[in-house]
Design a protein around this motif. Sequence first.
Motif, PDB file in Angstrom:
ATOM      1  N   THR A 153     -30.604  -1.621  28.398  1.00 45.74           N
ATOM      2  CA  THR A 153     -30.060  -2.303  27.226  1.00 45.74           C
ATOM      3  C   THR A 153     -28.613  -2.672  27.541  1.00 45.74           C
ATOM      4  O   THR A 153     -27.697  -1.867  27.356  1.00 45.74           O
ATOM      5  N   VAL A 154     -28.424  -3.875  28.049  1.00 50.01           N
ATOM      6  CA  VAL A 154     -27.088  -4.325  28.447  1.00 50.01           C
ATOM      7  C   VAL A 154     -26.900  -5.764  27.974  1.00 50.01           C
ATOM      8  O   VAL A 154     -27.857  -6.469  27.674  1.00 50.01           O
ATOM      9  N   GLU A 155     -25.647  -6.188  27.950  1.00 48.56           N
ATOM     10  CA  GLU A 155     -25.358  -7.568  27.566  1.00 48.56           C
ATOM     11  C   GLU A 155     -25.710  -8.528  28.696  1.00 48.56           C
ATOM     12  O   GLU A 155     -26.251  -9.611  28.465  1.00 48.56           O
ATOM     13  N   GLU A 156     -25.401  -8.125  29.935  1.00 51.63           N
ATOM     14  CA  GLU A 156     -25.740  -8.930  31.101  1.00 51.63           C
ATOM     15  C   GLU A 156     -25.679  -8.058  32.352  1.00 51.63           C
ATOM     16  O   GLU A 156     -25.096  -6.973  32.339  1.00 51.63           O
ATOM     17  N   PHE A 157     -26.298  -8.570  33.414  1.00 55.85           N
ATOM     18  CA  PHE A 157     -26.343  -7.848  34.689  1.00 55.85           C
ATOM     19  C   PHE A 157     -25.441  -8.532  35.715  1.00 55.85           C
ATOM     20  O   PHE A 157     -25.170  -9.727  35.626  1.00 55.85           O
ATOM     21  N   ALA A 158     -25.028  -7.739  36.708  1.00 53.40           N
ATOM     22  CA  ALA A 158     -24.291  -8.263  37.857  1.00 53.40           C
ATOM     23  C   ALA A 158     -24.947  -7.717  39.120  1.00 53.40           C
ATOM     24  O   ALA A 158     -25.427  -6.582  39.144  1.00 53.40           O
ATOM     25  N   VAL A 159     -24.966  -8.525  40.155  1.00 53.70           N
ATOM     26  CA  VAL A 159     -25.563  -8.120  41.438  1.00 53.70           C
ATOM     27  C   VAL A 159     -24.509  -7.434  42.290  1.00 53.70           C
ATOM     28  O   VAL A 159     -23.358  -7.882  42.365  1.00 53.70           O
ATOM     29  N   THR A 160     -24.912  -6.340  42.934  1.00 55.62           N
ATOM     30  CA  THR A 160     -24.006  -5.638  43.835  1.00 55.62           C
ATOM     31  C   THR A 160     -24.672  -5.431  45.186  1.00 55.62           C
ATOM     32  O   THR A 160     -25.893  -5.246  45.259  1.00 55.62           O
ATOM     33  N   LYS A 161     -23.869  -5.452  46.232  1.00 55.70           N
ATOM     34  CA  LYS A 161     -24.383  -5.192  47.585  1.00 55.70           C
ATOM     35  C   LYS A 161     -23.969  -3.812  48.074  1.00 55.70           C
ATOM     36  O   LYS A 161     -24.257  -3.443  49.216  1.00 55.70           O
ATOM     37  N   THR A 162     -23.307  -3.045  47.214  1.00 58.65           N
ATOM     38  CA  THR A 162     -22.791  -1.731  47.641  1.00 58.65           C
ATOM     39  C   THR A 162     -23.462  -0.571  46.917  1.00 58.65           C
ATOM     40  O   THR A 162     -23.013   0.569  47.020  1.00 58.65           O
ATOM     41  N   GLY A 163     -24.543  -0.852  46.191  1.00 54.58           N
ATOM     42  CA  GLY A 163     -25.248   0.215  45.482  1.00 54.58           C
ATOM     43  C   GLY A 163     -24.838   0.263  44.025  1.00 54.58           C
ATOM     44  O   GLY A 163     -23.651   0.359  43.711  1.00 54.58           O
ATOM     45  N   SER A 164     -25.813   0.174  43.128  1.00 50.73           N
ATOM     46  CA  SER A 164     -25.507   0.144  41.692  1.00 50.73           C
ATOM     47  C   SER A 164     -24.988   1.491  41.217  1.00 50.73           C
ATOM     48  O   SER A 164     -25.460   2.549  41.647  1.00 50.73           O
ATOM     49  N   THR A 165     -24.014   1.434  40.326  1.00 47.86           N
ATOM     50  CA  THR A 165     -23.423   2.649  39.763  1.00 47.86           C
ATOM     51  C   THR A 165     -23.526   2.676  38.246  1.00 47.86           C
ATOM     52  O   THR A 165     -23.048   3.606  37.612  1.00 47.86           O
ATOM     53  N   SER A 166     -24.159   1.645  37.659  1.00 46.33           N
ATOM     54  CA  SER A 166     -24.334   1.599  36.210  1.00 46.33           C
ATOM     55  C   SER A 166     -25.582   0.800  35.878  1.00 46.33           C
ATOM     56  O   SER A 166     -26.151   0.108  36.744  1.00 46.33           O
ATOM     57  N   ASP A 167     -26.024   0.893  34.612  1.00 49.65           N
ATOM     58  CA  ASP A 167     -27.218   0.167  34.181  1.00 49.65           C
ATOM     59  C   ASP A 167     -27.070  -1.333  34.328  1.00 49.65           C
ATOM     60  O   ASP A 167     -28.068  -2.051  34.479  1.00 49.65           O
ATOM     61  N   SER A 168     -25.851  -1.832  34.283  1.00 50.40           N
ATOM     62  CA  SER A 168     -25.640  -3.277  34.317  1.00 50.40           C
ATOM     63  C   SER A 168     -25.564  -3.846  35.736  1.00 50.40           C
ATOM     64  O   SER A 168     -25.393  -5.051  35.900  1.00 50.40           O
ATOM     65  N   GLU A 169     -25.695  -2.993  36.744  1.00 45.28           N
ATOM     66  CA  GLU A 169     -25.648  -3.464  38.132  1.00 45.28           C
ATOM     67  C   GLU A 169     -27.039  -3.477  38.751  1.00 45.28           C
ATOM     68  O   GLU A 169     -27.831  -2.548  38.556  1.00 45.28           O
ATOM     69  N   ILE A 170     -27.312  -4.523  39.506  1.00 46.45           N
ATOM     70  CA  ILE A 170     -28.595  -4.703  40.190  1.00 46.45           C
ATOM     71  C   ILE A 170     -28.357  -4.726  41.692  1.00 46.45           C
ATOM     72  O   ILE A 170     -27.528  -5.507  42.181  1.00 46.45           O
ATOM     73  N   ASP A 171     -29.065  -3.854  42.407  1.00 52.02           N
ATOM     74  CA  ASP A 171     -28.938  -3.830  43.864  1.00 52.02           C
ATOM     75  C   ASP A 171     -29.529  -5.100  44.464  1.00 52.02           C
ATOM     76  O   ASP A 171     -30.699  -5.433  44.226  1.00 52.02           O
ATOM     77  N   SER A 172     -28.736  -5.795  45.249  1.00 51.45           N
ATOM     78  CA  SER A 172     -29.186  -7.016  45.902  1.00 51.45           C
ATOM     79  C   SER A 172     -30.245  -6.706  46.953  1.00 51.45           C
ATOM     80  O   SER A 172     -30.237  -5.640  47.577  1.00 51.45           O
ATOM     81  N   ILE A 173     -31.156  -7.645  47.144  1.00 50.10           N
ATOM     82  CA  ILE A 173     -32.118  -7.555  48.244  1.00 50.10           C
ATOM     83  C   ILE A 173     -31.362  -7.832  49.533  1.00 50.10           C
ATOM     84  O   ILE A 173     -30.646  -8.839  49.634  1.00 50.10           O
ATOM     85  N   SER A 174     -31.500  -6.980  50.520  1.00 51.87           N
ATOM     86  CA  SER A 174     -30.798  -7.159  51.783  1.00 51.87           C
ATOM     87  C   SER A 174     -31.169  -8.497  52.417  1.00 51.87           C
ATOM     88  O   SER A 174     -32.349  -8.805  52.615  1.00 51.87           O
ATOM     89  N   GLY A 175     -30.161  -9.301  52.706  1.00 51.76           N
ATOM     90  CA  GLY A 175     -30.396 -10.593  53.338  1.00 51.76           C
ATOM     91  C   GLY A 175     -30.814 -11.683  52.369  1.00 51.76           C
ATOM     92  O   GLY A 175     -31.136 -12.794  52.792  1.00 51.76           O
ATOM     93  N   ALA A 176     -30.815 -11.383  51.059  1.00 50.17           N
ATOM     94  CA  ALA A 176     -31.259 -12.378  50.067  1.00 50.17           C
ATOM     95  C   ALA A 176     -30.401 -12.290  48.806  1.00 50.17           C
ATOM     96  O   ALA A 176     -30.908 -12.249  47.685  1.00 50.17           O
ATOM     97  N   THR A 177     -29.097 -12.301  48.999  1.00 49.72           N
ATOM     98  CA  THR A 177     -28.175 -12.201  47.865  1.00 49.72           C
ATOM     99  C   THR A 177     -28.285 -13.412  46.943  1.00 49.72           C
ATOM    100  O   THR A 177     -28.192 -13.279  45.716  1.00 49.72           O
ATOM    101  N   ILE A 178     -28.503 -14.594  47.516  1.00 53.94           N
ATOM    102  CA  ILE A 178     -28.607 -15.808  46.702  1.00 53.94           C
ATOM    103  C   ILE A 178     -29.785 -15.709  45.746  1.00 53.94           C
ATOM    104  O   ILE A 178     -29.665 -15.988  44.548  1.00 53.94           O
ATOM    105  N   THR A 179     -30.932 -15.292  46.266  1.00 56.32           N
ATOM    106  CA  THR A 179     -32.109 -15.152  45.423  1.00 56.32           C
ATOM    107  C   THR A 179     -31.922 -14.044  44.400  1.00 56.32           C
ATOM    108  O   THR A 179     -32.296 -14.198  43.225  1.00 56.32           O
ATOM    109  N   SER A 180     -31.338 -12.933  44.822  1.00 58.14           N
ATOM    110  CA  SER A 180     -31.084 -11.821  43.899  1.00 58.14           C
ATOM    111  C   SER A 180     -30.219 -12.284  42.726  1.00 58.14           C
ATOM    112  O   SER A 180     -30.479 -11.931  41.566  1.00 58.14           O
TER     113      SER A 180
END
Length: 206
Positions: free
Chosen positions: A159-186
Amino acid sequence: MKKGGFIKDALILFAITIIAGFLLGAVYQVTKEPIILAEAAASMEKYRLAYPAAAEFTADEALQEQVEISADTLAQEKPEYGNVRVDTALNAVDASGNIIGYIITATSGDSYGGDVQVSVGITLEGTITGVELLTINDTPGLGMKAAEPEFKDQYKDKTVEEFAVTKTGSTSDSEIDSISGATITSSAVTNAVNAALYFAANCTGQ
C-alpha cells in the motif's frame, strides 16, 4: 450552377454532416460498454490472477470517462512516469455485488522491447492485490523476467503512493528490485503500475 443552388447544396451537405456526426456519437455511446467488456473478456484470466478475491469485473461508464481524461492528467501531474497511459478500468465486485476495488490496465511505451501492458488489482484502500503482464516484448532471460513471479510479486500486498526501482536492493515497500541487465524494462513496468495507482487514488471518486 446558380449561386442559390450552390448555397442550398452546401447547406444540405452541412446538415448531413451534422446528422451523421450525431448518429456516430450515439452509436459510440451505445457500444462503448460492450466494447470494453469484450476487450476485458480476452484478459479475464489475468484479471482473476491479479484480483483473486473478486467474483466478477464490471464496466462503469463514469470510470471509463475518467480513463479518457487521465491521459492529459498523467502527462501534466506525473511526467516522471514517462510515456504511460491507462487503457481500461473495471470495478472488482464481490459475490454480493459490492465494489471491493478495481482492475486497472495501464501501458508504458518506454520498455526496452516497446510497449509493456499490465493489469493491476487495487483495493478501495489502495492495496495492490496483484500485477499481471498482458503484453511484453523483450529479451528472453532478461526483460522477459518481468512476467515471472520473482519480479511481479514485489508489488503485491503493498500500500504505497508510488514505487521506485532500485539496483542496490530494496529497503522499503516502495522500492522494487530491478531485473539484472533490464533496468529499462523494470522501470517501464513500475511506471505502468504507478499510473494505475495514481488513477485508483485520484480518478475513481473513492
